[in-house]
Design a protein around this motif. Structure first.
Motif, PDB file in Angstrom:
ATOM      1  N   GLU A 135       0.751  -1.232   0.075  1.00 16.10           N
ATOM      2  CA  GLU A 135       0.029   0.091  -0.048  1.00 16.10           C
ATOM      3  C   GLU A 135       1.064   1.274  -0.155  1.00 16.10           C
ATOM      4  O   GLU A 135       0.650   2.265  -0.640  1.00 16.10           O
ATOM      5  N   HIS A 136       2.000   0.923   0.377  1.00 14.21           N
ATOM      6  CA  HIS A 136       2.890   2.246   0.746  1.00 14.21           C
ATOM      7  C   HIS A 136       3.314   2.481  -0.615  1.00 14.21           C
ATOM      8  O   HIS A 136       3.310   3.849  -0.959  1.00 14.21           O
ATOM      9  N   GLN A 137       3.639   1.581  -1.646  1.00 19.07           N
ATOM     10  CA  GLN A 137       4.018   1.896  -3.005  1.00 19.07           C
ATOM     11  C   GLN A 137       2.860   2.527  -3.811  1.00 19.07           C
ATOM     12  O   GLN A 137       3.124   3.499  -4.578  1.00 19.07           O
ATOM     13  N   TRP A 138       1.628   2.080  -3.547  1.00 21.76           N
ATOM     14  CA  TRP A 138       0.349   2.680  -4.184  1.00 21.76           C
ATOM     15  C   TRP A 138       0.345   4.038  -3.815  1.00 21.76           C
ATOM     16  O   TRP A 138       0.203   4.758  -4.893  1.00 21.76           O
ATOM     17  N   ASN A 139       0.444   4.461  -2.573  1.00 26.12           N
ATOM     18  CA  ASN A 139       0.188   5.770  -2.106  1.00 26.12           C
ATOM     19  C   ASN A 139       1.370   6.704  -2.556  1.00 26.12           C
ATOM     20  O   ASN A 139       1.170   7.767  -3.078  1.00 26.12           O
TER      21      ASN A 139
ATOM     22  N   GLN B  27      -9.754  -2.562 -12.137  1.00 25.19           N
ATOM     23  CA  GLN B  27      -9.207  -2.592 -10.849  1.00 25.19           C
ATOM     24  C   GLN B  27      -8.331  -1.339 -10.686  1.00 25.19           C
ATOM     25  O   GLN B  27      -7.547  -1.156 -11.455  1.00 25.19           O
ATOM     26  N   THR B  28      -8.289  -0.885  -9.398  1.00 20.61           N
ATOM     27  CA  THR B  28      -7.262   0.447  -9.078  1.00 20.61           C
ATOM     28  C   THR B  28      -6.898  -0.043  -7.859  1.00 20.61           C
ATOM     29  O   THR B  28      -7.328  -0.407  -7.045  1.00 20.61           O
ATOM     30  N   VAL B  29      -5.726   0.728  -7.649  1.00 23.65           N
ATOM     31  CA  VAL B  29      -5.034   0.883  -6.251  1.00 23.65           C
ATOM     32  C   VAL B  29      -4.692   2.206  -6.052  1.00 23.65           C
ATOM     33  O   VAL B  29      -4.565   3.049  -7.065  1.00 23.65           O
TER      34      VAL B  29
ATOM     35  N   GLY C 196      -7.395   2.706  -1.269  1.00 22.91           N
ATOM     36  CA  GLY C 196      -7.086   1.096  -1.104  1.00 22.91           C
ATOM     37  C   GLY C 196      -7.398   0.322  -2.652  1.00 22.91           C
ATOM     38  O   GLY C 196      -7.071   1.132  -3.556  1.00 22.91           O
ATOM     39  N   TYR C 197      -7.623  -0.575  -2.424  1.00 22.04           N
ATOM     40  CA  TYR C 197      -7.933  -1.620  -3.802  1.00 22.04           C
ATOM     41  C   TYR C 197      -9.449  -1.391  -4.051  1.00 22.04           C
ATOM     42  O   TYR C 197     -10.043  -1.987  -3.338  1.00 22.04           O
TER      43      TYR C 197
END
Ligand SMILES: C[S@@+](CC[C@H](N)C(=O)[O-])C[C@H]1O[C@@H](n2cnc3c(N)ncnc32)[C@H](O)[C@@H]1O
Length: 222
Positions: free
Chosen positions: A3-7, A205-207, A211-212
């Motif tokens: 999640e850190h990378q998505w953000n 789908q998205t992140v 979130g997911y």
């Protein structure tokens, strides 16, 4: 992937490609100050809605689920001066915050928020013989998604675009046995999109900061 990378990636994409101005910042601040939940679309999705409305050449937009009007501003900014956006919101406080935000955005002339359960307002729109909408954004209570899709089909024309938000629900959408009404409502909506002879659809789908999750897109073909 964390999640850190998505953000981190969203922290790069959003200011670069979907930058906020004072109006969008103020809309989120006012929503927060009024105690509205932080469930507006992410800036990058807001920009996507804006681009889709522009690509569509949309003159008339219908939104289900206004909250504080954040997505409404992104959509409304894609309209020509004589365009029309109708946004449906059940909660009178949310609608009041949204109207003030739309006013600050200079969109009061094109965008209107109608208060009440969306199913009632949709029936009224059809009964009133409302002109078809070029784009419909479904983002209200998820158990009603199949009904919203049915009404959207009655309020659109061949070539219209219907977007349904939050169709992944952290991956729960793949669980056919899920007891969650939001999952079951969204699954039925996706199945209707797949089966309907007047629709051609996909889902993505998205992140990111939300979130997911993901959204579905359907084009009214005939
Ligand atoms: C996810 S939020 C909308 C977010 C907004 N589209 C945005 O991105 O800025 C969902 C909204 O739908 C509203 N809502 C819930 N049930 C509803 C219903 N039956 N009819 C109309 N609005 C409803 C909620 O009050 C909430 O404001």
């Amino acid at each position: 992937m964390s999640e850190h990378q998505w953000n981190a990636v969203e922290g790069y994409f959003a200011p670069l490609l979907a930058p906020h101005d004072d109006v969008l910042d103020a809309a989120l601040r006012a929503s927060d100050a009024a105690g509205l939940p932080e469930i507006a679309v992410a800036p990058t999705e807001g920009k996507l809605l804006h681009l889709l409305a522009q690509t569509q050449g949309a003159r008339r937009i219908l939104e289900l689920g206004t909250l504080g009007g954040y997505s409404t501003i992104w959509l409304g900014r894609a309209l020509p001066a004589d365009g029309r956006l109708v946004s449906l919101e059940a909660d009178a406080t949310h609608a009041e915050v949204a109207r003030a935000n739309l006013d600050r955005a200079g969109l009061s002339g094109v965008a209107e928020v109608r208060v009440g359960p969306a199913l009632d307002t949709l029936a009224t729109l059809v009964a009133d013989g409302t002109e078809p909408f070029d784009l419909v954004f479904i983002d209200a209570d998820k158990p009603n998604n199949p009904h919203y899709l049915e009404w959207a089909l009655r309020l659109t024309r061949p070539g219209s675009l219907i977007i349904c938000d939050n169709v992944v629900r952290g991956g729960k959408i793949a669980d056919a046995a899920s007891a969650e009404p939001a999952v079951q409502g969204t699954r039925r909506c996706l199945e209707m999109m797949a089966e309907h002879p007047r629709l051609s659809a996909t889902a993505i789908q998205t992140v990111g900061s939300k979130g997911y999750d993901g959204f579905a897109l359907a084009r009214v073909t005939s």
